[in-house]
Each structure stands twice: as structure tokens, then as C-alpha cells.
Design a protein around this motif. Structure first.
Motif, PDB file in Angstrom:
ATOM      1  N   ALA A 230       4.246  12.463 -10.697  1.00 22.21           N
ATOM      2  CA  ALA A 230       3.509  11.998 -11.877  1.00 22.21           C
ATOM      3  C   ALA A 230       2.014  12.244 -11.679  1.00 22.21           C
ATOM      4  CB  ALA A 230       3.796  10.521 -12.115  1.00 22.21           C
ATOM      5  N   PHE A 231       1.599  13.487 -11.811  1.00 16.82           N
ATOM      6  CA  PHE A 231       0.177  13.791 -11.632  1.00 16.82           C
ATOM      7  C   PHE A 231      -0.685  13.003 -12.618  1.00 16.82           C
ATOM      8  CE2 PHE A 231      -3.657  16.210 -12.694  1.00 16.82           C
ATOM      9  CZ  PHE A 231      -4.236  16.287 -11.437  1.00 16.82           C
ATOM     10  N   GLY A 232      -0.170  12.820 -13.829  1.00 17.73           N
ATOM     11  CA  GLY A 232      -0.934  12.095 -14.842  1.00 17.73           C
ATOM     12  C   GLY A 232      -1.229  10.655 -14.474  1.00 17.73           C
ATOM     13  N   CYS A 233      -0.547  10.134 -13.452  1.00 22.03           N
ATOM     14  CA  CYS A 233      -0.767   8.759 -12.992  1.00 22.03           C
ATOM     15  C   CYS A 233      -1.409   8.718 -11.608  1.00 22.03           C
ATOM     16  CB  CYS A 233       0.554   7.998 -12.947  1.00 22.03           C
ATOM     17  SG  CYS A 233       1.495   8.029 -14.480  1.00 22.03           S
ATOM     18  N   ALA A 234      -1.774   9.866 -11.081  1.00 18.84           N
ATOM     19  CA  ALA A 234      -2.257   9.944  -9.696  1.00 18.84           C
ATOM     20  C   ALA A 234      -3.591   9.248  -9.495  1.00 18.84           C
ATOM     21  CB  ALA A 234      -2.370  11.408  -9.265  1.00 18.84           C
ATOM     22  N   HIS A 235      -4.313   8.972 -10.595  1.00 19.82           N
ATOM     23  CA  HIS A 235      -5.609   8.298 -10.471  1.00 19.82           C
ATOM     24  C   HIS A 235      -5.466   6.778 -10.506  1.00 19.82           C
ATOM     25  CE1 HIS A 235      -4.669   8.429 -14.664  1.00 19.82           C
ATOM     26  NE2 HIS A 235      -5.800   7.892 -15.069  1.00 19.82           N
ATOM     27  N   ARG A 236      -4.222   6.291 -10.619  1.00 23.34           N
ATOM     28  CA  ARG A 236      -3.969   4.858 -10.643  1.00 23.34           C
ATOM     29  C   ARG A 236      -3.371   4.396  -9.316  1.00 23.34           C
ATOM     30  NH1 ARG A 236      -6.932   3.815 -15.119  1.00 23.34           N
ATOM     31  NH2 ARG A 236      -6.053   4.749 -17.016  1.00 23.34           N
ATOM     32  N   ALA A 237      -3.935   3.364  -8.739  1.00 24.65           N
ATOM     33  CA  ALA A 237      -3.371   2.777  -7.516  1.00 24.65           C
ATOM     34  C   ALA A 237      -2.400   1.680  -7.922  1.00 24.65           C
ATOM     35  CB  ALA A 237      -4.480   2.223  -6.628  1.00 24.65           C
ATOM     36  N   HIS A 238      -1.207   2.092  -8.333  1.00 26.93           N
ATOM     37  CA  HIS A 238      -0.154   1.174  -8.727  1.00 26.93           C
ATOM     38  C   HIS A 238       0.965   1.217  -7.689  1.00 26.93           C
ATOM     39  CE1 HIS A 238      -1.501   1.568 -13.232  1.00 26.93           C
ATOM     40  NE2 HIS A 238      -2.346   0.866 -12.495  1.00 26.93           N
ATOM     41  N   ALA A 239       1.843   0.246  -7.735  1.00 24.00           N
ATOM     42  CA  ALA A 239       2.890   0.159  -6.715  1.00 24.00           C
ATOM     43  C   ALA A 239       3.742   1.424  -6.649  1.00 24.00           C
ATOM     44  CB  ALA A 239       3.778  -1.055  -6.994  1.00 24.00           C
ATOM     45  N   SER A 240       4.099   1.974  -7.806  1.00 19.81           N
ATOM     46  CA  SER A 240       4.992   3.132  -7.826  1.00 19.81           C
ATOM     47  C   SER A 240       4.278   4.451  -7.587  1.00 19.81           C
ATOM     48  CB  SER A 240       5.753   3.192  -9.159  1.00 19.81           C
ATOM     49  OG  SER A 240       4.868   3.481 -10.228  1.00 19.81           O
ATOM     50  N   THR A 241       2.964   4.458  -7.664  1.00 17.51           N
ATOM     51  CA  THR A 241       2.214   5.705  -7.475  1.00 17.51           C
ATOM     52  C   THR A 241       1.373   5.695  -6.201  1.00 17.51           C
ATOM     53  OG1 THR A 241       0.312   4.887  -8.759  1.00 17.51           O
ATOM     54  CG2 THR A 241       2.052   6.064  -9.971  1.00 17.51           C
ATOM     55  N   HIS A 242       1.403   4.586  -5.481  1.00 13.64           N
ATOM     56  CA  HIS A 242       0.515   4.453  -4.332  1.00 13.64           C
ATOM     57  C   HIS A 242       1.243   3.885  -3.112  1.00 13.64           C
ATOM     58  CE1 HIS A 242      -3.236   2.675  -2.300  1.00 13.64           C
ATOM     59  NE2 HIS A 242      -3.383   3.977  -2.249  1.00 13.64           N
ATOM     60  N   LYS A 243       1.444   2.561  -3.092  1.00 16.35           N
ATOM     61  CA  LYS A 243       2.001   1.953  -1.882  1.00 16.35           C
ATOM     62  C   LYS A 243       3.470   2.306  -1.635  1.00 16.35           C
ATOM     63  CE  LYS A 243      -1.174  -1.886  -1.127  1.00 16.35           C
ATOM     64  NZ  LYS A 243      -1.339  -3.361  -1.097  1.00 16.35           N
ATOM     65  N   ALA A 244       4.209   2.626  -2.686  1.00 14.39           N
ATOM     66  CA  ALA A 244       5.604   3.037  -2.484  1.00 14.39           C
ATOM     67  C   ALA A 244       5.666   4.306  -1.633  1.00 14.39           C
ATOM     68  CB  ALA A 244       6.290   3.272  -3.830  1.00 14.39           C
ATOM     69  N   ILE A 245       4.664   5.149  -1.765  1.00 13.12           N
ATOM     70  CA  ILE A 245       4.591   6.372  -0.953  1.00 13.12           C
ATOM     71  C   ILE A 245       4.455   6.011   0.523  1.00 13.12           C
ATOM     72  CG2 ILE A 245       3.181   8.423  -0.476  1.00 13.12           C
ATOM     73  CD1 ILE A 245       2.357   8.323  -3.479  1.00 13.12           C
ATOM     74  N   ALA A 246       3.623   5.027   0.789  1.00 13.52           N
ATOM     75  CA  ALA A 246       3.397   4.609   2.187  1.00 13.52           C
ATOM     76  C   ALA A 246       4.650   4.040   2.818  1.00 13.52           C
ATOM     77  CB  ALA A 246       2.262   3.590   2.239  1.00 13.52           C
TER      78      ALA A 246
ATOM     79  N   THR B  64       7.374  19.953  -7.476  1.00 16.49           N
ATOM     80  CA  THR B  64       6.687  21.219  -7.753  1.00 16.49           C
ATOM     81  C   THR B  64       5.725  21.081  -8.928  1.00 16.49           C
ATOM     82  OG1 THR B  64       8.575  21.945  -9.108  1.00 16.49           O
ATOM     83  CG2 THR B  64       8.536  22.645  -6.808  1.00 16.49           C
ATOM     84  N   LEU B  65       6.006  20.172  -9.867  1.00 18.08           N
ATOM     85  CA  LEU B  65       5.089  19.948 -10.983  1.00 18.08           C
ATOM     86  C   LEU B  65       3.759  19.409 -10.477  1.00 18.08           C
ATOM     87  CD1 LEU B  65       4.363  19.774 -13.985  1.00 18.08           C
ATOM     88  CD2 LEU B  65       5.501  17.535 -14.057  1.00 18.08           C
ATOM     89  N   PHE B  66       3.809  18.403  -9.615  1.00 14.51           N
ATOM     90  CA  PHE B  66       2.594  17.819  -9.046  1.00 14.51           C
ATOM     91  C   PHE B  66       1.826  18.880  -8.252  1.00 14.51           C
ATOM     92  CE2 PHE B  66      -0.143  15.398  -6.336  1.00 14.51           C
ATOM     93  CZ  PHE B  66      -0.326  14.146  -6.922  1.00 14.51           C
ATOM     94  N   ALA B  67       2.556  19.626  -7.420  1.00 19.99           N
ATOM     95  CA  ALA B  67       1.915  20.662  -6.610  1.00 19.99           C
ATOM     96  C   ALA B  67       1.284  21.733  -7.489  1.00 19.99           C
ATOM     97  CB  ALA B  67       2.938  21.288  -5.666  1.00 19.99           C
ATOM     98  N   GLN B  68       1.967  22.072  -8.583  1.00 12.96           N
ATOM     99  CA  GLN B  68       1.431  23.081  -9.485  1.00 12.96           C
ATOM    100  C   GLN B  68       0.138  22.611 -10.140  1.00 12.96           C
ATOM    101  OE1 GLN B  68       3.904  24.094 -12.882  1.00 12.96           O
ATOM    102  NE2 GLN B  68       2.989  26.132 -13.060  1.00 12.96           N
ATOM    103  N   GLU B  69       0.102  21.327 -10.515  1.00 14.69           N
ATOM    104  CA  GLU B  69      -1.125  20.767 -11.098  1.00 14.69           C
ATOM    105  C   GLU B  69      -2.302  20.952 -10.134  1.00 14.69           C
ATOM    106  OE1 GLU B  69      -1.845  19.325 -13.975  1.00 14.69           O
ATOM    107  OE2 GLU B  69       0.017  18.614 -14.872  1.00 14.69           O
TER     108      GLU B  69
END
Length: 401
Positions: free
Chosen positions: A141-157, A166-171
Motif C-alpha cells: 500500500a504505497f498510498g499509505c506509506a506516509h502513515r505510521a499506522h499499525a497495519s502499515t508500520h509496526k506490523a512490519i516490525a 511489486t506494486l510498491f517496488a514499482q512506485e
């Protein structure tokens, strides 16, 4: 920056794969009205299913109140629409934090992640629960990459394995390519250009500063240009501008001149005394604007100059319309620029809601053009500002365990 781990580098077969996607799409009467973001996710979804992964999709829709299930923001219409596109059932799961039953080669969609109280707070417990549902966490979800939310940030950790789709990488790759400036060895050849429009300088301070370092030609239009024109000492009548940022505009012009770069500003403009579909308009040079007039589009000479710069460029980054294009009397500038881009041989990368609206309105369709799915994330990345999701992905790549 550490090379990101991509989905094609990870074994997905028979794995529980959670993919954070961005399907926050426009809705009308309870149905999807524009499925561009959904379609952009299809290749990665199909790749995971073809690899025999058990796929779990996470996304948000709108801005519901946390911990409240408002059916207005239910993902049921999105799940149904995705099902049609895939020709495959996409069950919507409301109660999913304690476990999800999904078979290899099948997929489910979790109900709006923003219904969860901890999502917007980047809650560690919610992030851990999400990560525990999967073997592989795919941030797509590149469109949400600027948000530090649970599903876009700490879940990764917390994920056992985290990677990007590949969509994110392409962006990342497409936007970076538009900013990679190799033209310093060719001072007479315009290689990278940026077109920046929109209403306010204040919303694009970092963007303009960053682009001044990364492109050869910076083309300014829209209400942003008014602040620059005021900085040149001209009367701009009743036009929208930001007095407190005139000094910034002057400094940016001086900076680019010192670097032997071009900052193109309107030499003439379309003026009117009102903003409406029935406005009487006049094209005049910027030294002739009357006290009761407003600048609402770029003029004909400026359109020609900007079109020529676009023709000379081999890579163009575009964000923001050149005038009040929603109104017919002030649409010519943006239409002319889109036509120049359509005829140009340049590779084009565009992003931002108003930019995408202009692309659709004026039918700028090219196979080699890339339209970013990100709005705020696009601006922050181009502006060289931190994207929390990208920072976490880099940290995870450096510290996988």
C-alpha cells in the motif's frame, strides 16, 4: 538505503500471506465508482494465489470512527468488486484477529482495518495480532506509506518475514527514476523536468525545494505561480497568493539561477473577475493585471513556452494542474500541457488527486506513462521526506530476525 526484500524473493507456497493493499477507492451509492487502485493490486494478488499462498488482504476505506462498525465504510462492495475482477470468491471476514481459516490458493479480505481501535494509533498489540496471522507480511500500500499506522508500520516490525509487493517496488522505482538527474554532463540538454501546479505554495514547500535539487527545469503553474509573480514585484490583483512565502519564492528563483537551472514562470495569464463557468476572460502579460482581477490559468505564450520545455525533456514528473481546470474558461492551460505530454517522447510520472483527475478529463493515455497510486505518499517521497513504512521496511531488511 538497504535493498528492499520483494515478494518475488520470498517463498509463498503454502504460506499464510497477509498483503496490506490500498483499496481506499471512491464510492457512489454503495458501489465502487473508480477501481484504479483495485486493478493496480491485481497482479500481486494473482501472483500470490498462483504460488498457492493462503492470502489475507488488509485495507481501509474512508475515515470511520475507531472501534465503531459503520456500514457506510464496510468493505463488502470492494470485496464483491474484486471477486468479479478475479472471477473468484472473496469472503469478507469481520472477526479475524484471533485467527483466519483460509486454504492455500484461496483468499479472504478482512473488514475495514480502521474499524480497529488501535490502527490509527500504531498500536503495538494490534500490530502483533496482525503479524501473528501470517508467515509473510507484504506491504503493498504505497498510498499509505506516509502513515505510521499499525497495519502499515509496526506490523512490519513484528512479522516473521516482511517484504514489499511489486506494486510498491514499482512506485519507488518509477518515482526515483523521474528524479535521477544525470544531465549535469549535458548542460545544453534538458533531461529531467518537473511540472508543479495546485493552489498553495505552503502545501508544497518541501516538494519545490527538493525538486530544485533534482531536476533541470522546474515548471510552475496554478495558484502556486501567483506567489512567485508577486515576488517578482507585480500586482496580482485579487489572485490567491501567500504573502508570507514570497521570500521563499524569491530565494528559490535565485537558487536555481545560481545552479544554472531553469525555473519557468508564467509570462502571461488568463484573468477574470469571477471564478465560474460563465466568466469573461482576458489573456494579458503579468505586468497588466488589474486590482479587481484574478489569475486563474496560464496564458497562451506561457502555454507555448511550457509545451516546448516538455518537448525537450526526456523524463517529466507532474504534480498539480496549471489552472482552475474544473471550470471550462480556465481549463486551456492544463489541457495544453497534457497534450504536450501526450505528444512528447518523455517518460512521465504523475501523482496526486487533482493531477489524476486532469489526466482522466483530458485523456492523457500513454503506455509508457506511470500514474502513482499515492497522494500524500507520492508528495512526501518526491520531497525527500520520511515514509514511516519505508523506514520500517528498510530496518526490517537490515534486521530480519
Amino acid at each position: 538505503m538497504t535493498a528492499l526484500l520483494t515478494m518475488d524473493q520470498v517463498a509463498l507456497a503454502n504460506k499464510r500471506v497477509m498483503m496490506r493493499v490500498d483499496m481506499n477507492v471512491p464510492m457512489h451509492n454503495g458501489a465502487v465508482s473508480d477501481d484504479q487502485r483495485i486493478r493496480a493490486c491485481l497482479p500481486d494478488i494473482k501472483t500470490a494465489l498462483d504460488a498457492n499462498a493462503a492470502l489475507i488482504l488488509i485495507t481501509h476505506l474512508g475515515r470511520p470512527k475507531a472501534n465503531e462498525t459503520d456500514t457506510t465504510y464496510s468493505l463488502q462492495p470492494i470485496a464483491a468488486h474484486l471477486s468479479e475482477l478475479l472471477n473468484k470468491e472473496v469472503p469478507l471476514i469481520s472477526d479475524y484477529l484471533n485467527g483466519i481459516a483460509v486454504k492455500a490458493g484461496e483468499l479472504v479480505m478482512c473488514e475495514n482495518i480502521r474499524f480497529q481501535a488501535g490502527e490509527l494509533k500504531d498500536d503495538d498489540m494490534l500490530a502483533t495480532q496482525l503479524a501473528n496471522l501470517c508467515d509473510v507480511y507484504v506491504m503493498n500500500a504505497f498510498g499509505c506509506a506516509h502513515r505510521a499506522h499499525a497495519s502499515t508500520h509496526k506490523a512490519i516490525a513484528h512479522a516473521e518475514t516482511a517484504c514489499v509487493g511489486t506494486l510498491f517496488a514499482q512506485e519507488i522505482n518509477e518515482i526515483s527514476s523521474a528524479l535521477a538527474n544525470n544531465s549535469r554532463d549535458y548542460p545544453d540538454y534538458i533531461q529531467h523536468a518537473a511540472v508543479v501546479g495546485g493552489s498553495k505554495v505552503s502545501g508544497k514547500l518541501e516538494l519545490l525545494s527538493s525538486l530544485s535539487e533534482q531536476v533541470d527545469v522546474l515548471i510552475i503553474g496554478g495558484g502556486i505561480a501567483n506567489t512567485f509573480i508577486a515576488g517578482m514585484g507585480y500586482d496580482i490583483g485579487r489572485s490567491l497568493y501567500e504573502k508570507e512565502l514570497v521570500s521563499f519564492a524569491v530565494e528559490l528563483q535565485d537558487k536555481m539561477k545560481r545552479q544554472n537551472k531553469q525555473l519557468l514562470l508564467p509570462s502571461d495569464v488568463i484573468c477574470a473577475k469571477e471564478l465560474s463557468e460563465h466568466s469573461d476572460t482576458v489573456c494579458k502579460t503579468i505586468d497588466k493585471i488589474q486590482a479587481d482581477e484574478m489569475i486563474l490559468d496560464i496564458g497562451t505564450a506561457t502555454q507555448t513556452a511550457y509545451s516546448n520545455a516538455i518537448t525537450d525533456a526526456d523524463c517529466i514528473l507532474w504534480n498539480g494542474p496549471l489552472g482552475a481546470f474544473e471550470y471550462t474558461p480556465f481549463a486551456t492551460g492544463t489541457r495544453t500541457i497534457t497534450q504536450a505530454m501526450k505528444q512528447s517522447a518523455a517518460h512521465i510520472v504523475a501523482g496526486g488527486g487533482d493531477t489524476i483527475a486532469a489526466i482522466k478529463k483530458f485523456e492523457l493515455q500513454r503506455d509508457d506513462m506511470y500514474v502513482s497510486t499515492g497522494g500524500g505518499a507520492f508528495l512526501q517521497f518526491v520531497s525527500n521526506q520520511e515514509l514511516p513504512a519505508l523506514t520500517m521496511l528498510n530496518h526490517k531488511a537490515e534486521n530480519p530476525n
